[in-house]
Design a protein around this motif. Structure first.
Motif, PDB file in Angstrom:
ATOM      1  N   UNK A 183      45.116  30.524  48.039  1.00 19.22           N
ATOM      2  CA  UNK A 183      45.277  30.406  46.589  1.00 19.22           C
ATOM      3  C   UNK A 183      44.262  31.239  45.808  1.00 19.22           C
ATOM      4  N   UNK A 184      43.205  31.672  46.460  1.00 19.21           N
ATOM      5  CA  UNK A 184      42.187  32.466  45.780  1.00 19.21           C
ATOM      6  C   UNK A 184      42.507  33.964  45.809  1.00 19.21           C
ATOM      7  N   UNK A 185      43.489  34.380  46.597  1.00 18.01           N
ATOM      8  CA  UNK A 185      43.780  35.804  46.788  1.00 18.01           C
ATOM      9  C   UNK A 185      44.230  36.470  45.497  1.00 18.01           C
ATOM     10  N   UNK A 186      45.097  35.836  44.725  1.00 16.17           N
ATOM     11  CA  UNK A 186      45.603  36.441  43.492  1.00 16.17           C
ATOM     12  C   UNK A 186      44.469  36.695  42.510  1.00 16.17           C
ATOM     13  N   UNK A 187      43.581  35.726  42.359  1.00 15.02           N
ATOM     14  CA  UNK A 187      42.459  35.908  41.443  1.00 15.02           C
ATOM     15  C   UNK A 187      41.515  36.994  41.937  1.00 15.02           C
ATOM     16  N   UNK A 188      41.268  37.011  43.249  1.00 18.00           N
ATOM     17  CA  UNK A 188      40.389  38.017  43.835  1.00 18.00           C
ATOM     18  C   UNK A 188      40.957  39.418  43.633  1.00 18.00           C
ATOM     19  N   UNK A 189      42.260  39.587  43.838  1.00 15.43           N
ATOM     20  CA  UNK A 189      42.898  40.892  43.644  1.00 15.43           C
ATOM     21  C   UNK A 189      42.875  41.312  42.180  1.00 15.43           C
ATOM     22  N   UNK A 190      43.077  40.372  41.264  1.00 19.19           N
ATOM     23  CA  UNK A 190      43.026  40.686  39.833  1.00 19.19           C
ATOM     24  C   UNK A 190      41.628  41.126  39.426  1.00 19.19           C
ATOM     25  N   UNK A 191      40.605  40.458  39.958  1.00 20.52           N
ATOM     26  CA  UNK A 191      39.233  40.838  39.657  1.00 20.52           C
ATOM     27  C   UNK A 191      38.908  42.234  40.187  1.00 20.52           C
ATOM     28  N   UNK A 192      39.378  42.534  41.411  1.00 22.54           N
ATOM     29  CA  UNK A 192      39.134  43.851  41.994  1.00 22.54           C
ATOM     30  C   UNK A 192      39.859  44.939  41.205  1.00 22.54           C
ATOM     31  N   UNK A 193      41.079  44.653  40.744  1.00 20.07           N
ATOM     32  CA  UNK A 193      41.830  45.625  39.950  1.00 20.07           C
ATOM     33  C   UNK A 193      41.131  45.874  38.616  1.00 20.07           C
ATOM     34  N   UNK A 194      40.574  44.811  38.042  1.00 16.62           N
ATOM     35  CA  UNK A 194      39.855  44.947  36.770  1.00 16.62           C
ATOM     36  C   UNK A 194      38.597  45.789  36.938  1.00 16.62           C
ATOM     37  N   UNK A 195      37.887  45.556  38.054  1.00 11.42           N
ATOM     38  CA  UNK A 195      36.686  46.358  38.315  1.00 11.42           C
ATOM     39  C   UNK A 195      37.036  47.820  38.549  1.00 11.42           C
ATOM     40  N   UNK A 196      38.132  48.069  39.259  1.00 10.94           N
ATOM     41  CA  UNK A 196      38.561  49.449  39.522  1.00 10.94           C
ATOM     42  C   UNK A 196      38.965  50.135  38.221  1.00 10.94           C
TER      43      UNK A 196
END
Length: 148
Positions: free
Chosen positions: A132-145
């Motif tokens: 359940x944490x994967x979607x948030x983690x991917x969104x955070x990484x996309x935001x940082x990129x």
């Protein structure tokens, strides 16, 4: 079933054991102090000195082991194996241990596993247990990129 090599790092161990926190050993000290106080009252309470040893054995025994093929829940007496192919999902009761739900509806308590352990469960299950944490983690990484 084996977890695909692309999803699990090559240095990851073949199995992971979820054990009770070492903080639980403080209860052994408290039990020992109470046992000594009871021993001061009467020698008939001498058997209470065995309780800390029973606690240590129990804390060391209770665990859940996860490997490429499934889960093994080690209980006070005995253990239960659930293959990944038999797993329908996980249940998170409010005041109880996490439970693995089998396809036939049986539930197996998973000692020492919590909601925070879902990323590791997801990794070893090959995605059968969703993270359940994967979607948030991917969104955070996309935001940082995007900000870099």
């Amino acid at each position: 079933m084996s977890v695909p090599a692309a999803t699990r790092p090559s240095q990851a161990p073949e199995s992971v054991a979820f054990v009770i926190s070492r903080l639980a050993y403080l209860t052994v000290v408290v039990t020992l102090v109470i046992a000594v106080m009871l021993l001061g009252v009467s020698l008939w309470f001498g058997w209470v000195l065995l309780l800390p040893f029973a606690q240590i054995w129990w804390i060391r025994r209770i665990k859940t082991v996860i490997d490429d093929d499934g889960l093994t829940a080690v209980h006070t007496v005995g253990q239960t194996r659930v293959e990944w192919s038999e797993l329908a999902g996980l249940q998170f009761p409010k005041w109880s241990a996490v439970r693995a739900v089998r396809l036939d509806g049986d539930r197996v308590a998973l000692p020492a596993v919590s909601f925070d352990d879902l990323p590791v469960l997801s990794l070893y299950s090959g995605g059968r247990v969703p993270d359940p944490f994967a979607a948030e983690r991917e969104a955070r990484q996309a935001e940082r990129a995007a900000n870099a």
